[in-house]
Design a protein around this motif. Sequence first.
Motif, PDB file in Angstrom:
ATOM      1  N   GLY A  56       0.794  -1.226   0.000  1.00 26.08           N
ATOM      2  CA  GLY A  56       0.000   0.000   0.000  1.00 26.08           C
ATOM      3  C   GLY A  56       0.825   1.273   0.000  1.00 26.08           C
ATOM      4  O   GLY A  56       0.335   2.329  -0.400  1.00 26.08           O
ATOM      5  N   LEU A  57       2.099   1.196   0.462  1.00 23.79           N
ATOM      6  CA  LEU A  57       2.944   2.391   0.462  1.00 23.79           C
ATOM      7  C   LEU A  57       3.291   2.770  -0.972  1.00 23.79           C
ATOM      8  O   LEU A  57       3.694   1.927  -1.773  1.00 23.79           O
ATOM      9  N   GLU A  58       3.128   4.051  -1.282  1.00 22.68           N
ATOM     10  CA  GLU A  58       3.455   4.568  -2.608  1.00 22.68           C
ATOM     11  C   GLU A  58       4.328   5.812  -2.469  1.00 22.68           C
ATOM     12  O   GLU A  58       4.130   6.629  -1.568  1.00 22.68           O
ATOM     13  N   VAL A  59       5.286   5.938  -3.377  1.00 18.37           N
ATOM     14  CA  VAL A  59       6.254   7.033  -3.358  1.00 18.37           C
ATOM     15  C   VAL A  59       6.132   7.811  -4.660  1.00 18.37           C
ATOM     16  O   VAL A  59       6.005   7.221  -5.737  1.00 18.37           O
ATOM     17  N   CYS A  60       6.176   9.132  -4.570  1.00 22.49           N
ATOM     18  CA  CYS A  60       6.072   9.981  -5.756  1.00 22.49           C
ATOM     19  C   CYS A  60       7.464  10.232  -6.331  1.00 22.49           C
ATOM     20  O   CYS A  60       8.363  10.700  -5.626  1.00 22.49           O
ATOM     21  N   THR A  61       7.651   9.926  -7.607  1.00 20.07           N
ATOM     22  CA  THR A  61       8.939  10.152  -8.252  1.00 20.07           C
ATOM     23  C   THR A  61       9.126  11.637  -8.556  1.00 20.07           C
ATOM     24  O   THR A  61       8.187  12.441  -8.480  1.00 20.07           O
ATOM     25  N   ARG A  62      10.339  11.990  -8.957  1.00 26.64           N
ATOM     26  CA  ARG A  62      10.608  13.373  -9.346  1.00 26.64           C
ATOM     27  C   ARG A  62       9.771  13.785 -10.554  1.00 26.64           C
ATOM     28  O   ARG A  62       9.543  14.970 -10.792  1.00 26.64           O
ATOM     29  N   GLN A  63       9.326  12.781 -11.326  1.00 24.37           N
ATOM     30  CA  GLN A  63       8.509  13.060 -12.506  1.00 24.37           C
ATOM     31  C   GLN A  63       7.016  13.118 -12.179  1.00 24.37           C
ATOM     32  O   GLN A  63       6.183  13.280 -13.067  1.00 24.37           O
ATOM     33  N   GLY A  64       6.670  12.954 -10.880  1.00 28.10           N
ATOM     34  CA  GLY A  64       5.280  13.057 -10.469  1.00 28.10           C
ATOM     35  C   GLY A  64       4.479  11.784 -10.592  1.00 28.10           C
ATOM     36  O   GLY A  64       3.254  11.799 -10.455  1.00 28.10           O
ATOM     37  N   TRP A  75       3.414   7.968  -9.210  1.00 23.90           N
ATOM     38  CA  TRP A  75       3.345   7.224  -7.956  1.00 23.90           C
ATOM     39  C   TRP A  75       3.802   5.784  -8.192  1.00 23.90           C
ATOM     40  O   TRP A  75       3.284   5.104  -9.070  1.00 23.90           O
ATOM     41  N   VAL A  76       4.786   5.357  -7.399  1.00 24.40           N
ATOM     42  CA  VAL A  76       5.399   4.037  -7.536  1.00 24.40           C
ATOM     43  C   VAL A  76       5.187   3.269  -6.246  1.00 24.40           C
ATOM     44  O   VAL A  76       5.373   3.810  -5.144  1.00 24.40           O
ATOM     45  N   GLN A  77       4.824   2.005  -6.343  1.00 23.41           N
ATOM     46  CA  GLN A  77       4.638   1.186  -5.148  1.00 23.41           C
ATOM     47  C   GLN A  77       5.976   0.866  -4.488  1.00 23.41           C
ATOM     48  O   GLN A  77       6.928   0.481  -5.159  1.00 23.41           O
ATOM     49  N   ALA A  78       6.012   1.042  -3.165  1.00 25.63           N
ATOM     50  CA  ALA A  78       7.174   0.627  -2.373  1.00 25.63           C
ATOM     51  C   ALA A  78       6.856  -0.746  -1.791  1.00 25.63           C
ATOM     52  O   ALA A  78       6.538  -0.894  -0.607  1.00 25.63           O
ATOM     53  N   THR A  79       6.906  -1.747  -2.648  1.00 25.37           N
ATOM     54  CA  THR A  79       6.513  -3.106  -2.268  1.00 25.37           C
ATOM     55  C   THR A  79       7.371  -3.615  -1.124  1.00 25.37           C
ATOM     56  O   THR A  79       8.593  -3.463  -1.146  1.00 25.37           O
ATOM     57  N   PRO A  80       6.764  -4.211  -0.089  1.00 25.72           N
ATOM     58  CA  PRO A  80       7.573  -4.736   1.014  1.00 25.72           C
ATOM     59  C   PRO A  80       8.589  -5.768   0.523  1.00 25.72           C
ATOM     60  O   PRO A  80       8.260  -6.650  -0.271  1.00 25.72           O
ATOM     61  N   ILE A  81       9.832  -5.637   0.986  1.00 25.87           N
ATOM     62  CA  ILE A  81      10.901  -6.579   0.661  1.00 25.87           C
ATOM     63  C   ILE A  81      11.401  -7.160   1.975  1.00 25.87           C
ATOM     64  O   ILE A  81      11.956  -6.430   2.806  1.00 25.87           O
ATOM     65  N   PRO A  82      11.211  -8.458   2.213  1.00 24.45           N
ATOM     66  CA  PRO A  82      11.635  -9.062   3.480  1.00 24.45           C
ATOM     67  C   PRO A  82      13.117  -8.797   3.756  1.00 24.45           C
ATOM     68  O   PRO A  82      13.952  -8.816   2.840  1.00 24.45           O
ATOM     69  N   GLY A  83      13.422  -8.523   5.024  1.00 22.03           N
ATOM     70  CA  GLY A  83      14.799  -8.324   5.430  1.00 22.03           C
ATOM     71  C   GLY A  83      15.345  -6.937   5.179  1.00 22.03           C
ATOM     72  O   GLY A  83      16.533  -6.680   5.409  1.00 22.03           O
ATOM     73  N   THR A  84      14.494  -6.025   4.712  1.00 18.31           N
ATOM     74  CA  THR A  84      14.944  -4.651   4.482  1.00 18.31           C
ATOM     75  C   THR A  84      14.138  -3.674   5.334  1.00 18.31           C
ATOM     76  O   THR A  84      13.061  -3.990   5.823  1.00 18.31           O
ATOM     77  N   VAL A  85      14.698  -2.493   5.490  1.00 19.22           N
ATOM     78  CA  VAL A  85      14.021  -1.362   6.120  1.00 19.22           C
ATOM     79  C   VAL A  85      13.940  -0.261   5.076  1.00 19.22           C
ATOM     80  O   VAL A  85      14.911  -0.012   4.351  1.00 19.22           O
TER      81      VAL A  85
END
Length: 313
Positions: free
Chosen positions: A212-220, A222-232
Amino acid sequence: MSEQALSIPIIDFGPFIQGDPTARQQVAAQMREASSQWGFFYLANCGMPQASVSEAFQASKDFFALPDEIKQSVAWQNAQSNRGYVGVRRERLDPSKPGDLKEAFNAAPEDRDASAARNLWPADQPEFREHVETFLSDCITTADRILEAFAVALDQPDNFFVNAHDLHHHTLRLLHYPPLPEGFIAEQGESRAGAHTDYGSITLLFQDDAGGLEVCTRQGEWVQATPIPGTVVINTGDLMHRWTNHVFCSTPHRVNVPKAAMHRHRYSIAFFCHPNKNANIECIDSCTDASNPVRYPPISAGEHLLQRLNATY
């Protein structure tokens, strides 16, 4: 734009922790690039104990499952303390939208500043407090390592940022996004967390697998920040954006409701790393030149935080 260009970077932090000077510089350079282009990256092998992460998530689930009267007994009171329970729709991260479809619990370190407000702990829940305090301590250790890497990336002394955060004026936030009912239709742009930027220097975000987390790129886009196990997930906030004169960016992000997960509970934990409230935030000398003149006057970190919190609640 290519799919690769829209991939939030993944950085292995292990070589920085291990201490080889060349490897430390290489990792710091990757973090600088990611913070300049994205303001977000995934950090692998950051040193957070997995047992501590697992216990914190379980403590969060147990707390949010408590009856509402118990949660309300430790309700958030004001921006000055910024601690305790925040109910569903109580917070509005995007001021133009309705209240967010989430609930939260804020706690903070109590070890360095005797004048600070005290945490609000629910009665008869000793394990909850124990696990949250352990997790807080582990987050501080990890955040200090990351801040050290940022100092290396900006050609500053290793302890430049760590010293400015040594009173531990951080906030830990447990977050719960309840399942949405069958037939739910968002009203006037309702979401789990409206589009916003974070207020402080850096944020450490721990996600479950609901997405559900989405990040806005410099180009405007929205990209999904898909959960990746073992990362923060690490992102730079408004004060780091200001401190570095836009060398590092503070990026809008939001939590949407994926159709596949709208009937699921979603849990995440955010550690908001904030400088000492009396820290003077002014442009770092390595972040300005003729093509990038100083953009902001100095401000105290505490004054900045209060302005943002009062605008949110």
